[in-house]
Design a protein around this motif. Sequence first.
Motif, PDB file in Angstrom:
ATOM      1  N   SER A 183      -7.058  13.979  -6.735  1.00  0.00           N
ATOM      2  CA  SER A 183      -6.402  12.691  -6.422  1.00  0.00           C
ATOM      3  C   SER A 183      -6.164  11.800  -7.629  1.00  0.00           C
ATOM      4  O   SER A 183      -5.492  10.782  -7.494  1.00  0.00           O
ATOM      5  CB  SER A 183      -7.285  11.911  -5.441  1.00  0.00           C
ATOM      6  OG  SER A 183      -8.486  11.538  -6.094  1.00  0.00           O
ATOM      7  N   ILE A 243      -8.458  10.072  -8.896  1.00  0.00           N
ATOM      8  CA  ILE A 243      -9.457   9.000  -8.826  1.00  0.00           C
ATOM      9  C   ILE A 243     -10.602   9.297  -9.782  1.00  0.00           C
ATOM     10  O   ILE A 243     -11.157  10.397  -9.799  1.00  0.00           O
ATOM     11  CB  ILE A 243      -9.986   8.853  -7.381  1.00  0.00           C
ATOM     12  CG1 ILE A 243      -8.856   8.355  -6.489  1.00  0.00           C
ATOM     13  CG2 ILE A 243     -11.163   7.897  -7.315  1.00  0.00           C
ATOM     14  CD1 ILE A 243      -9.188   8.399  -5.021  1.00  0.00           C
ATOM     15  N   ASN A 277      -9.775   1.872   1.313  1.00  0.00           N
ATOM     16  CA  ASN A 277      -8.562   1.699   2.121  1.00  0.00           C
ATOM     17  C   ASN A 277      -8.264   0.246   2.484  1.00  0.00           C
ATOM     18  O   ASN A 277      -7.440  -0.016   3.359  1.00  0.00           O
ATOM     19  CB  ASN A 277      -8.689   2.527   3.418  1.00  0.00           C
ATOM     20  CG  ASN A 277      -8.886   4.003   3.146  1.00  0.00           C
ATOM     21  OD1 ASN A 277      -9.920   4.565   3.465  1.00  0.00           O
ATOM     22  ND2 ASN A 277      -7.908   4.630   2.519  1.00  0.00           N
ATOM     23  N   VAL A 278      -8.917  -0.678   1.805  1.00  0.00           N
ATOM     24  CA  VAL A 278      -8.724  -2.092   2.156  1.00  0.00           C
ATOM     25  C   VAL A 278      -7.250  -2.481   2.036  1.00  0.00           C
ATOM     26  O   VAL A 278      -6.593  -2.195   1.029  1.00  0.00           O
ATOM     27  CB  VAL A 278      -9.543  -2.994   1.196  1.00  0.00           C
ATOM     28  CG1 VAL A 278      -9.282  -4.467   1.473  1.00  0.00           C
ATOM     29  CG2 VAL A 278     -11.014  -2.672   1.323  1.00  0.00           C
ATOM     30  N   THR A 279      -6.736  -3.136   3.050  1.00  0.00           N
ATOM     31  CA  THR A 279      -5.349  -3.600   3.027  1.00  0.00           C
ATOM     32  C   THR A 279      -5.199  -4.713   4.059  1.00  0.00           C
ATOM     33  O   THR A 279      -6.153  -5.035   4.758  1.00  0.00           O
ATOM     34  CB  THR A 279      -4.358  -2.439   3.282  1.00  0.00           C
ATOM     35  OG1 THR A 279      -3.030  -2.905   3.092  1.00  0.00           O
ATOM     36  CG2 THR A 279      -4.498  -1.841   4.677  1.00  0.00           C
ATOM     37  N   ALA A 280      -4.026  -5.306   4.147  1.00  0.00           N
ATOM     38  CA  ALA A 280      -3.801  -6.370   5.132  1.00  0.00           C
ATOM     39  C   ALA A 280      -2.299  -6.574   5.271  1.00  0.00           C
ATOM     40  O   ALA A 280      -1.531  -6.261   4.352  1.00  0.00           O
ATOM     41  CB  ALA A 280      -4.441  -7.679   4.655  1.00  0.00           C
ATOM     42  N   SER A 329      -2.239   3.214   2.909  1.00  0.00           N
ATOM     43  CA  SER A 329      -3.484   3.082   3.660  1.00  0.00           C
ATOM     44  C   SER A 329      -3.183   3.092   5.167  1.00  0.00           C
ATOM     45  O   SER A 329      -2.456   3.971   5.631  1.00  0.00           O
ATOM     46  CB  SER A 329      -4.231   1.821   3.204  1.00  0.00           C
ATOM     47  OG  SER A 329      -5.495   1.779   3.831  1.00  0.00           O
ATOM     48  N   GLU A 348       1.105  -2.595   4.964  1.00  0.00           N
ATOM     49  CA  GLU A 348       2.099  -2.933   3.928  1.00  0.00           C
ATOM     50  C   GLU A 348       3.499  -2.473   4.353  1.00  0.00           C
ATOM     51  O   GLU A 348       4.481  -3.218   4.216  1.00  0.00           O
ATOM     52  CB  GLU A 348       1.666  -2.241   2.632  1.00  0.00           C
ATOM     53  CG  GLU A 348       2.443  -2.578   1.405  1.00  0.00           C
ATOM     54  CD  GLU A 348       1.789  -1.893   0.201  1.00  0.00           C
ATOM     55  OE1 GLU A 348       0.965  -2.540  -0.472  1.00  0.00           O
ATOM     56  OE2 GLU A 348       2.087  -0.704  -0.055  1.00  0.00           O
ATOM     57  N   ILE A 352      -2.461   9.665   0.473  1.00  0.00           N
ATOM     58  CA  ILE A 352      -3.143  10.957   0.358  1.00  0.00           C
ATOM     59  C   ILE A 352      -4.087  11.183   1.541  1.00  0.00           C
ATOM     60  O   ILE A 352      -4.460  12.307   1.849  1.00  0.00           O
ATOM     61  CB  ILE A 352      -3.922  11.017  -0.985  1.00  0.00           C
ATOM     62  CG1 ILE A 352      -4.279  12.447  -1.348  1.00  0.00           C
ATOM     63  CG2 ILE A 352      -5.170  10.153  -0.947  1.00  0.00           C
ATOM     64  CD1 ILE A 352      -4.879  12.585  -2.754  1.00  0.00           C
ATOM     65  N   LEU A 397       1.457  12.160   0.988  1.00  0.00           N
ATOM     66  CA  LEU A 397       1.946  12.367  -0.380  1.00  0.00           C
ATOM     67  C   LEU A 397       0.863  11.991  -1.380  1.00  0.00           C
ATOM     68  O   LEU A 397       0.249  10.926  -1.278  1.00  0.00           O
ATOM     69  CB  LEU A 397       3.207  11.528  -0.631  1.00  0.00           C
ATOM     70  CG  LEU A 397       3.835  11.716  -2.011  1.00  0.00           C
ATOM     71  CD1 LEU A 397       5.341  11.906  -1.908  1.00  0.00           C
ATOM     72  CD2 LEU A 397       3.552  10.530  -2.920  1.00  0.00           C
ATOM     73  N   ILE A 440      -0.220  11.891  -7.586  1.00  0.00           N
ATOM     74  CA  ILE A 440      -0.310  12.595  -8.871  1.00  0.00           C
ATOM     75  C   ILE A 440       0.237  14.027  -8.785  1.00  0.00           C
ATOM     76  O   ILE A 440       0.185  14.768  -9.760  1.00  0.00           O
ATOM     77  CB  ILE A 440      -1.751  12.598  -9.440  1.00  0.00           C
ATOM     78  CG1 ILE A 440      -2.707  13.426  -8.577  1.00  0.00           C
ATOM     79  CG2 ILE A 440      -2.277  11.183  -9.608  1.00  0.00           C
ATOM     80  CD1 ILE A 440      -3.931  13.884  -9.360  1.00  0.00           C
ATOM     81  N   ARG A 493       0.539  -0.668  -4.771  1.00  0.00           N
ATOM     82  CA  ARG A 493      -0.440  -1.704  -5.075  1.00  0.00           C
ATOM     83  C   ARG A 493      -1.861  -1.223  -4.803  1.00  0.00           C
ATOM     84  O   ARG A 493      -2.139  -0.587  -3.786  1.00  0.00           O
ATOM     85  CB  ARG A 493      -0.131  -2.940  -4.230  1.00  0.00           C
ATOM     86  CG  ARG A 493       1.348  -3.363  -4.375  1.00  0.00           C
ATOM     87  CD  ARG A 493       1.652  -4.658  -3.675  1.00  0.00           C
ATOM     88  NE  ARG A 493       1.307  -4.648  -2.275  1.00  0.00           N
ATOM     89  CZ  ARG A 493       1.302  -5.741  -1.515  1.00  0.00           C
ATOM     90  NH1 ARG A 493       1.628  -6.904  -2.043  1.00  0.00           N
ATOM     91  NH2 ARG A 493       0.969  -5.663  -0.244  1.00  0.00           N
TER      92      ARG A 493
HETATM   93  C1  LIG Z   1      -6.825  -0.049  -1.542  1.00  0.00           C
HETATM   94  S1  LIG Z   1      -5.679   0.948  -0.686  1.00  0.00           S
HETATM   95  C2  LIG Z   1      -4.165   0.095  -1.021  1.00  0.00           C
HETATM   96  C3  LIG Z   1      -3.384  -0.201   0.219  1.00  0.00           C
HETATM   97  C4  LIG Z   1      -2.157  -1.080   0.011  1.00  0.00           C
HETATM   98  N1  LIG Z   1      -1.265  -0.534  -0.970  1.00  0.00           N
HETATM   99  C5  LIG Z   1      -2.556  -2.481  -0.377  1.00  0.00           C
HETATM  100  O1  LIG Z   1      -2.481  -2.839  -1.554  1.00  0.00           O
HETATM  101  O2  LIG Z   1      -2.954  -3.248   0.496  1.00  0.00           O
HETATM  102  C6  LIG Z   1      -5.567   2.375  -1.779  1.00  0.00           C
HETATM  103  C7  LIG Z   1      -4.942   3.582  -1.089  1.00  0.00           C
HETATM  104  O3  LIG Z   1      -4.587   4.526  -2.097  1.00  0.00           O
HETATM  105  C8  LIG Z   1      -4.714   5.816  -1.533  1.00  0.00           C
HETATM  106  N2  LIG Z   1      -4.768   6.809  -2.622  1.00  0.00           N
HETATM  107  C9  LIG Z   1      -5.759   7.053  -3.506  1.00  0.00           C
HETATM  108  N3  LIG Z   1      -5.415   8.046  -4.342  1.00  0.00           N
HETATM  109  C10 LIG Z   1      -4.158   8.431  -3.985  1.00  0.00           C
HETATM  110  C11 LIG Z   1      -3.258   9.429  -4.474  1.00  0.00           C
HETATM  111  N4  LIG Z   1      -3.569  10.228  -5.513  1.00  0.00           N
HETATM  112  N5  LIG Z   1      -2.067   9.546  -3.855  1.00  0.00           N
HETATM  113  C12 LIG Z   1      -1.736   8.757  -2.814  1.00  0.00           C
HETATM  114  N6  LIG Z   1      -2.540   7.802  -2.301  1.00  0.00           N
HETATM  115  C13 LIG Z   1      -3.747   7.644  -2.883  1.00  0.00           C
HETATM  116  C14 LIG Z   1      -5.998   5.706  -0.720  1.00  0.00           C
HETATM  117  O4  LIG Z   1      -6.091   6.721   0.247  1.00  0.00           O
HETATM  118  C15 LIG Z   1      -5.892   4.305  -0.132  1.00  0.00           C
HETATM  119  O5  LIG Z   1      -5.348   4.320   1.160  1.00  0.00           O
END
Ligand SMILES: C[S@@+](CC[C@H](N)C(=O)[O-])C[C@H]1O[C@@H](n2cnc3c(N)ncnc32)[C@H](O)[C@@H]1O
Length: 276
Positions: free
Chosen positions: A27, A29, A79-82, A119, A123, A150, A202, A205, A220
Amino acid sequence: MLSLSNKDEKISRRSLRIISQIAYDVSGILLNDKKEDLVFSRLNKRLRENKISNFEEYCDIIQSDAVERSQMVAALTTNVTAFYREKHHFNYLSNIIRNGFINKIKNGEELRIWSAACSSGEEAYSAAMTASEILADLSSAKMKILGTDIDTNMLERSRIGFYDLEEKKSIPLEIFNKFCLEKGKEFTFKKEILETVRFKSLNLIAEWPFESKFHAIFCRNVAIYFDKPTREKLWSRLAERLHVGGEIYIGHSERISNPDLLGLRPVGLNSYKRVK
Ligand SMILES: C[S@@+](CC[C@H](N)C(=O)[O-])C[C@H]1O[C@@H](n2cnc3c(N)ncnc32)[C@H](O)[C@@H]1O
């Protein structure tokens, strides 16, 4: 009796290294030694659920089982979002539609917006409501909002499109009344919103299985988890997917270091316009 339910059982350096390497390879990460507590608390749950007795055994599983590898990544992601998080970005989106793309849309161009780490979908639905608010009177207007992530568990929630009424307070009331429907302790969206939004798996990376360009991209609060080379490659790939005049919105603690090299110009808070 499993022996993992308390923190006395540390993850060995070796297990932590294997987990971190797999999380990075799958991922992007980045987990360092400081994330040991996070790794322990998030994955211990999976060990208990699957009756796996220790992290060494879990490492053997993730090395051979792709399904558990993605479940591991899902457990490790935040996964925090709003709805309408960082509201200014939705104002910028309104502006580029109203003052930039409206004539093209009137002439049949489909408005395309990408929520690139969506997430649980808030959004993407916020972008759909923002655009619908402007285009509602244009019966010929076409638009498509793509939400990708992902984490397949999050995508499932996004597709279901039902949210706790607690989240209603993040949505401006007139927008809520126009586009949402209360159902008991939850709410969902009217047909015209549900029809414009699609959710797909998707990995940012990996390869992207589409060629299309977008008028706006929300990416974001995901690049913060990547290292610098991964982040820079991501910004460059995303910039290529923007129409000229289109904008990319990134997280409040993220920054594109050399926007001009990517044909981008900073235009507001954590926002960049593709200018060439
Ligand atoms: C903190 S949330 C952001 C949600 C939204 N974009 C926001 O800002 O409120 C981060 C998201 O990135 C996704 N994520 C992490 N690595 C990823 C990757 N390689 N490809 C796609 N999504 C990924 C996680 O699963 C998670 O749902």
